[in-house]
Design an enzyme around this catalytic site. Structure first.
Site, PDB file in Angstrom:
ATOM      1  N   ILE A  41       0.824  -1.229   0.000  1.00 38.14           N
ATOM      2  CA  ILE A  41       0.000   0.000   0.000  1.00 38.14           C
ATOM      3  C   ILE A  41       0.851   1.270   0.000  1.00 38.14           C
ATOM      4  CG2 ILE A  41      -0.247   0.181   2.535  1.00 38.14           C
ATOM      5  CD1 ILE A  41      -3.248   0.913   1.931  1.00 38.14           C
ATOM      6  N   SER A  92       3.445  -9.264 -14.429  1.00 36.40           N
ATOM      7  CA  SER A  92       4.386  -8.354 -15.090  1.00 36.40           C
ATOM      8  C   SER A  92       4.663  -8.787 -16.528  1.00 36.40           C
ATOM      9  CB  SER A  92       5.703  -8.377 -14.306  1.00 36.40           C
ATOM     10  OG  SER A  92       6.736  -7.801 -15.074  1.00 36.40           O
ATOM     11  N   GLU A 135       7.431  -8.915 -17.596  1.00 34.11           N
ATOM     12  CA  GLU A 135       8.641  -9.743 -17.496  1.00 34.11           C
ATOM     13  C   GLU A 135       8.297 -11.229 -17.555  1.00 34.11           C
ATOM     14  OE1 GLU A 135      12.015  -8.867 -17.280  1.00 34.11           O
ATOM     15  OE2 GLU A 135      11.287  -6.890 -17.868  1.00 34.11           O
ATOM     16  N   ASP A 159       1.810   2.081  -6.776  1.00 32.84           N
ATOM     17  CA  ASP A 159       0.479   1.604  -7.157  1.00 32.84           C
ATOM     18  C   ASP A 159      -0.447   1.523  -5.947  1.00 32.84           C
ATOM     19  OD1 ASP A 159       1.757   1.362  -9.537  1.00 32.84           O
ATOM     20  OD2 ASP A 159       1.556  -0.816  -9.710  1.00 32.84           O
ATOM     21  N   TYR A 187      13.069 -12.583 -11.435  1.00 34.00           N
ATOM     22  CA  TYR A 187      11.870 -11.796 -11.139  1.00 34.00           C
ATOM     23  C   TYR A 187      10.698 -12.262 -12.021  1.00 34.00           C
ATOM     24  CZ  TYR A 187       8.641  -7.876 -11.258  1.00 34.00           C
ATOM     25  OH  TYR A 187       7.510  -7.111 -11.223  1.00 34.00           O
TER      26      TYR A 187
HETATM   27  O1  G4F Z   1      12.961   1.202 -14.934  1.00 35.27           O
HETATM   28  P1  G4F Z   1      13.504  -0.160 -15.062  1.00 35.27           P
HETATM   29  O2  G4F Z   1      14.471  -0.602 -14.027  1.00 35.27           O
HETATM   30  O3  G4F Z   1      12.226  -1.114 -15.143  1.00 35.27           O
HETATM   31  P2  G4F Z   1      12.052  -2.628 -15.677  1.00 35.27           P
HETATM   32  O4  G4F Z   1      13.281  -3.422 -15.470  1.00 35.27           O
HETATM   33  O5  G4F Z   1      11.509  -2.573 -17.057  1.00 35.27           O
HETATM   34  O6  G4F Z   1      10.957  -3.201 -14.674  1.00 35.27           O
HETATM   35  C1  G4F Z   1       9.777  -2.486 -14.317  1.00 35.27           C
HETATM   36  O7  G4F Z   1       8.727  -2.827 -15.178  1.00 35.27           O
HETATM   37  C2  G4F Z   1       8.364  -4.213 -15.159  1.00 35.27           C
HETATM   38  C3  G4F Z   1       7.261  -4.447 -16.172  1.00 35.27           C
HETATM   39  O8  G4F Z   1       6.148  -3.756 -15.861  1.00 35.27           O
HETATM   40  C4  G4F Z   1       7.951  -4.597 -13.742  1.00 35.27           C
HETATM   41  F1  G4F Z   1       7.585  -5.878 -13.716  1.00 35.27           F
HETATM   42  C5  G4F Z   1       9.102  -4.325 -12.803  1.00 35.27           C
HETATM   43  O9  G4F Z   1       8.704  -4.634 -11.474  1.00 35.27           O
HETATM   44  C6  G4F Z   1       9.450  -2.864 -12.886  1.00 35.27           C
HETATM   45  O10 G4F Z   1       8.354  -2.102 -12.443  1.00 35.27           O
HETATM   46  O11 G4F Z   1      14.219  -0.335 -16.471  1.00 35.27           O
HETATM   47  C7  G4F Z   1      13.597   0.051 -17.680  1.00 35.27           C
HETATM   48  C8  G4F Z   1      14.579  -0.061 -18.823  1.00 35.27           C
HETATM   49  C9  G4F Z   1      15.345  -1.374 -18.857  1.00 35.27           C
HETATM   50  O12 G4F Z   1      15.390  -1.825 -20.184  1.00 35.27           O
HETATM   51  C10 G4F Z   1      16.761  -1.006 -18.424  1.00 35.27           C
HETATM   52  O13 G4F Z   1      17.751  -1.796 -19.036  1.00 35.27           O
HETATM   53  O14 G4F Z   1      15.563   0.962 -18.652  1.00 35.27           O
HETATM   54  C11 G4F Z   1      16.838   0.424 -18.933  1.00 35.27           C
HETATM   55  N1  G4F Z   1      17.848   1.245 -18.243  1.00 35.27           N
HETATM   56  C12 G4F Z   1      18.832   1.966 -18.869  1.00 35.27           C
HETATM   57  N2  G4F Z   1      19.589   2.601 -17.969  1.00 35.27           N
HETATM   58  C13 G4F Z   1      17.956   1.432 -16.912  1.00 35.27           C
HETATM   59  C14 G4F Z   1      19.061   2.288 -16.740  1.00 35.27           C
HETATM   60  N3  G4F Z   1      17.228   0.960 -15.873  1.00 35.27           N
HETATM   61  C15 G4F Z   1      17.596   1.363 -14.630  1.00 35.27           C
HETATM   62  N4  G4F Z   1      16.839   0.937 -13.580  1.00 35.27           N
HETATM   63  N5  G4F Z   1      18.689   2.199 -14.408  1.00 35.27           N
HETATM   64  C16 G4F Z   1      19.463   2.681 -15.440  1.00 35.27           C
HETATM   65  O15 G4F Z   1      20.420   3.428 -15.225  1.00 35.27           O
END
Ligand code: G4F
Length: 313
Positions: free
Chosen positions: A9, A127, A129, A13, A151
């Site tokens: 909570i 997800s 994923e 979300d 995950y």
């Molecule tokens: O913001 P992200 O870490 O989210 P990710 O891995 O897509 O996961 C989120 O969405 C999923 C699907 O809904 C959920 F299941 C999960 O719990 C979470 O909410 O990364 C997004 C994208 C990735 O492709 C990553 O490789 O951004 C790219 N990225 C590039 N530079 C980065 C970075 N991600 C992060 N966290 N930090 C960076 O510096």
């Protein structure tokens, strides 16, 4: 008055969902960890403004008895299971606790509901994923699952459990297959909030660099309050079912960073550097969702394009 129980909570979300349910006159109960109650101004910051309208219960996803006791006491009409260890990168480092928290937590909740509150409707936050490495885009409910992270595996295993409780025990249990969804309440480790917060610090002269991973990575980014609306609608339907929740539009991290910096009158190329620590291989075929099923069945559709979501930050 309907009674709802929300796990997670205090997260992005969970906080939007609590607002939605309170506005609809629900009695809202939230599961939180004991240390969150003791340090509430920091750990419950997303819901500080709602604290008077929520009944908090200390429980932990890895403690079945604590979950059972809350469910037996609250007797919820609807249970929204949003809590998870949700940062994909961590799941490459800490398989054991991701699987334990995400899978066992879902199992303990389902088992407790079956015993103590079998008429309760149950939503599970799945997800994109779960699809992992895909052969085609966009993905829908018929796309084969092929997770490529622990995950994703933890979410997929939980999703199978949800379906099993629905078909074997008759629980009104549903999964929303959620693609990325963002807002100013997003945690700072996710790329969107990381970019917007650091861009603001750079603009204010408090920082001079932003270190990112793969700028070519593509994501289907939606608006968290829209997705919470979908989550609620799924539990109001006459039959339990599973739905993809997505916008169907891909943007790259580079497009996101360009847009965020340009709002502040900055050129991202002057500030962004690539750091291999944050680099994850992009999918060959991007994760992009087809939300036709939920649009046709429940009339849901996303309301905000990405540029407007970024503008809200
Ligand atoms: O913001 P992200 O870490 O989210 P990710 O891995 O897509 O996961 C989120 O969405 C999923 C699907 O809904 C959920 F299941 C999960 O719990 C979470 O909410 O990364 C997004 C994208 C990735 O492709 C990553 O490789 O951004 C790219 N990225 C590039 N530079 C980065 C970075 N991600 C992060 N966290 N930090 C960076 O510096």
């Amino acid at each position: 008055m309907k009674r709802a129980l929300i796990t997670g909570i205090s997260g992005q979300d969970g906080s939007y969902l609590a607002e939605l349910l309170i506005a609809r006159d629900y009695e809202v109960h939230g599961l939180v960890r004991r240390d969150s109650i003791e340090d509430s101004s920091r750990r419950l910051s997303n819901i500080n403004h709602l604290k008077e309208d929520i009944t908090f219960h200390a429980a932990a996803l890895d403690n079945e008895l604590s979950l059972y006791k809350v469910i037996a006491k609250v007797q919820p009409d609807e249970c929204y299971h949003l809590a998870a260890s949700s940062f994909v990168s961590y799941s490459f480092e800490d398989e054991y606790s991701i699987l334990t928290t995400n899978f066992n937590g879902t199992h303990f909740l389902l088992a407790s509901l079956k015993e103590a509150s079998p008429d309760c409707r149950f939503f599970f936050a799945g997800s994109s994923e779960m699809f992992g490495t895909v052969e085609a885009a966009p993905q829908d409910e018929a796309t084969p699952f092929n997770p490529r992270s622990i995950y994703g595996i933890s979410k997929l295993a939980s999703h199978h459990l949800v379906r099993n409780y629905r078909t074997q025990y008759g629980l009104f249990a549903c999964t929303g297959i959620l693609y990325n969804h963002e807002s100013p309440r997003r945690d700072f480790k996710f790329v969107t909030r990381k970019i917007t917060s650091q861009a603001a610090r750079i603009k204010l002269g408090l920082a001079d660099k932003l270190y990112l991973g793969n700028l070519a990575a593509l994501r289907d980014w939606g608006y968290a309050p829209d997705y919470v609306q979908a989550i609620w609608q799924i539990l109001q339907h006459h039959t339990p079912d599973d739905y993809v929740i997505a916008t169907g539009v891909n943007h790259s991290v580079e497009e996101f960073v360009t847009c965020a910096f340009s709002y502040l009158g900055l050129n991202y190329r002057d500030y962004v550097e690539i750091d291999p620590r944050f680099y994850r291989q992009a999918e060959d075929i991007p994760l992009c969702g087809n939300a036709t099923k939920i649009r046709n069945a429940l009339g849901w559709q996303p309301t905000k394009p990405l540029e407007d979501i970024i503008a809200e930050w």
